[in-house]
Motif scaffolding. Structure first.
Motif, short mmCIF file in Angstrom:
data_model
loop_
_atom_site.label_atom_id
_atom_site.label_comp_id
_atom_site.label_asym_id
_atom_site.label_seq_id
_atom_site.Cartn_x
_atom_site.Cartn_y
_atom_site.Cartn_z
N LEU A 23 0.68 -1.13 0.02
CA LEU A 23 -0.06 -0.07 0.05
C LEU A 23 0.79 1.19 -0.26
CD1 LEU A 23 -2.55 -1.17 2.63
CD2 LEU A 23 -3.02 -0.64 0.31
N GLY A 24 2.15 1.02 0.18
CA GLY A 24 2.90 2.42 0.43
C GLY A 24 2.65 3.03 1.59
N ILE A 25 2.30 2.53 2.73
CA ILE A 25 2.10 3.34 4.02
C ILE A 25 2.57 2.67 5.22
CG2 ILE A 25 0.00 4.58 3.68
CD1 ILE A 25 -1.70 2.36 4.49
N PRO A 26 3.30 3.04 5.83
CA PRO A 26 4.05 2.54 7.29
C PRO A 26 3.45 1.33 8.02
CG PRO A 26 4.05 4.93 7.29
CD PRO A 26 2.96 4.56 6.58
N PRO A 27 4.14 0.56 8.57
CA PRO A 27 3.61 -0.60 9.39
C PRO A 27 3.15 -0.12 10.62
CG PRO A 27 5.79 -1.13 9.23
CD PRO A 27 5.65 0.36 8.21
N ILE A 28 2.12 0.63 10.79
CA ILE A 28 1.93 1.32 12.18
C ILE A 28 0.13 1.89 11.74
CG2 ILE A 28 2.68 3.48 11.87
CD1 ILE A 28 3.16 3.43 15.02
N LEU A 29 -0.58 1.89 12.61
CA LEU A 29 -1.79 2.59 12.67
C LEU A 29 -1.64 3.84 12.19
CD1 LEU A 29 -5.21 1.98 13.59
CD2 LEU A 29 -4.26 3.91 15.30
N VAL A 30 -2.34 4.34 10.94
CA VAL A 30 -2.36 5.52 10.49
C VAL A 30 -3.70 6.23 10.44
CG1 VAL A 30 0.06 5.14 9.20
CG2 VAL A 30 -2.11 4.83 8.34
N HIS A 31 -3.96 7.47 10.05
CA HIS A 31 -5.28 8.02 10.08
C HIS A 31 -5.79 7.45 8.98
CE1 HIS A 31 -7.95 11.35 9.70
NE2 HIS A 31 -7.96 11.31 8.58
N ALA A 32 -5.51 7.12 7.85
CA ALA A 32 -6.06 6.22 6.81
C ALA A 32 -6.64 4.79 7.35
CB ALA A 32 -5.01 6.05 5.57
N ASP A 33 -6.07 4.38 8.30
CA ASP A 33 -6.70 3.08 9.21
C ASP A 33 -7.94 3.59 9.74
OD1 ASP A 33 -4.77 1.31 8.01
OD2 ASP A 33 -3.37 2.11 9.32
N LEU A 34 -7.40 4.34 10.97
CA LEU A 34 -8.42 4.58 12.05
C LEU A 34 -9.67 5.30 11.65
CD1 LEU A 34 -8.64 4.77 15.25
CD2 LEU A 34 -7.63 7.02 15.07
N VAL A 35 -9.59 6.18 10.53
CA VAL A 35 -10.83 6.81 10.17
C VAL A 35 -11.26 6.47 8.70
CG1 VAL A 35 -11.35 9.38 9.93
CG2 VAL A 35 -9.98 8.67 11.63
N LEU A 36 -10.45 6.81 8.05
CA LEU A 36 -10.88 6.57 6.38
C LEU A 36 -11.06 5.36 5.98
CD1 LEU A 36 -7.87 8.59 4.48
CD2 LEU A 36 -9.85 9.50 5.51
N THR A 37 -10.73 4.10 6.52
CA THR A 37 -11.21 2.67 6.40
C THR A 37 -12.13 1.94 7.46
OG1 THR A 37 -8.86 2.61 5.39
CG2 THR A 37 -10.24 0.61 5.55
N ASN A 38 -12.16 3.03 8.56
CA ASN A 38 -13.07 2.28 9.84
C ASN A 38 -14.17 2.66 9.89
OD1 ASN A 38 -12.86 0.60 12.08
ND2 ASN A 38 -12.22 2.24 13.35
#
Ligand code: HEM
Length: 387
Positions: free
Chosen positions: A122-137
């Motif tokens: 995906l080209g994002i770091p292996p940690i929780l990011v805003h794109a996980d917590l909010v954009l995909t959740n």
């Protein structure tokens, strides 16, 4: 020398589609998936019970028993995004299950290997990011009804119950409120490339209204998020392992690298919205803030980061307005900048309530407070800025 308008016409027009940004949902992933292929049931079973497993201190033992799964059955982009969300939630819970005094310093290979592989894809770091917590959740209870808090739910949670849900969903609503502004920005950039003063004026007026709507939407935090719960319970699960005294050397991702790796935690500073508005309006930050915000761009999906860079490479809005001599455009531009400054001032009042005042209160009652708010995080935000 060629006239300026001919030079401008050679630059392709800006569009959202080129950067995988939705006309309806902006940077939010449209209708995120909730299920992975059956092969990934061991991950899903853990992720679906995360608050309970963390609170009962069973998560680390469950993760240690988890099988090492191949990523080859994750086929679509949306499956990869869901996998990143699932693995990032499990990782944050695993590291911080026992609070900041006893973080896990090694992520076991059955979690680290697939997490790093999906992150690389995906080209994002292996940690929780805003794109996980909010954009995909996020998910709607009734897809026919509008996006409002009563009709929304999160897909995965940490401890913090209703406040955690409110924190995520108000931020989802902020991203949604930004959509007319992102479209106005595209209209404005194109009105410079194919000069149209009317279109530019209309776009700037829409952008100002949108920024004011974002400020109002941010105000819903007060209705749904309890500052004490945010400070003492939720915040640690968003915290990373870069410049964090609780994890000074970082986190070892077993099987990935013998050296610990350092990543900042999830923060709305990783939202593309304000970065895009700043680039478009030509806002200059202090060196410290600008460096921090630039680092946060590395935590965005690459196509969203590319959108900001594209805006940066288009002709300057400020120069265009100043050279146009058009007073209406100048007023509309200044009103956008003022609205953005008001949004940031309002955000500071939110930060003060949820972090600074909450920290003072928590200090006052610390002796009786178990497990206690994260001490190492007191002077910093989850993205590790000295807010
Ligand atoms: C309880 C709610 C919130 C708190 C306590 C909070 C706290 C913070 C903190 C401490 C920072 C500094 C960076 C860091 O270390 O992480 C920050 C930055 C930032 N936050 Fe928030 N935040 C909240 C909600 C939001 C929301 C809903 C948004 C909108 C998307 C947002 C947008 C930003 C942005 C864009 C930055 C980067 C700084 C800037 O551009 O001004 N925040 N926030």
């Amino acid at each position: 020398m060629e006239p300026q308008s001919q030079n401008l016409k050679t630059i392709p027009l800006l569009s959202l589609g080129r950067f995988h940004i939705s006309e309806e949902y902006g940077f939010l992933l449209p209708n995120p998936l909730k299920e992975l292929p059956d092969h990934y049931r061991p991950w899903m079973e853990i992720a679906n019970k995360l608050p309970h497993l963390i609170e009962s201190h069973q998560l680390q033992a469950q993760v240690d028993k988890m099988p090492l799964l191949t990523c080859q059955f994750l086929q679509s982009y949306r499956e990869q995004r869901l996998a990143h969300l699932v693995l990032s939630f499990i990782t944050m819970g695993y590291v911080w299950q026992k609070g900041e005094t006893q973080p896990k310093e090694v992520l076991p290979r059955n979690l680290a290997l697939p997490f790093v592989e999906v992150s690389r894809n995906l080209g994002i770091p292996p940690i929780l990011v805003h794109a996980d917590l909010v954009l995909t959740n996020w998910t709607t209870r009734d897809p026919e009804r509008p996006l409002e808090i009563r009709n929304l739910d999160v897909i995965f949670s940490f401890p913090g119950e209703e406040s955690l849900r409110g924190f995520i969903l108000v931020t989802v609503l902020v991203e949604k409120a930004a959509v007319p502004g992102i479209k106005a920005l595209v209209q404005a950039v194109n009105a410079i490339l194919q000069p149209s003063q009317n279109s530019l004026l209309q776009a700037l007026q829409r952008l100002r209204l949108c920024i004011q709507d974002i400020t109002r939407t941010l105000g819903q935090m007060h209705d749904y998020v309890d500052p004490d719960i945010f400070y003492a319970v939720i915040r640690i699960f968003l915290s990373g392992w870069k410049d964090n005294p609780a994890m000074p050397v970082g986190l070892i991702y077993e099987g990935v690298s013998p050296e610990p790796l350092k990543y900042s935690g999830g923060s709305a500073a990783q939202s593309t919205v304000l970065h895009a508005f700043d680039e478009f309006l030509g806002i200059c930050h202090s060196k410290e803030s600008a460096d921090f915000l630039h680092r946060m761009r590395e935590y965005m999906p690459p196509s969203h980061k590319a959108f900001i860079e594209e805006i940066h490479s288009t002709p300057s809005l400020r120069d265009h307005i100043l050279s146009s001599g058009n007073g209406q455009l100048l007023t509309a531009y200044n009103q956008c900048v003022e609205a953005l400054a008001e949004l940031r001032s309002y955000h500071i009042t939110v930060v003060t309530k949820y972090l600074i005042t909450a920290a003072t209160k928590a200090k006052g009652r610390r002796p009786n407070y178990v497990p206690g708010p994260p001490l190492a995080l007191e002077e910093r935000g989850t993205g590790r800025s000295t807010f």
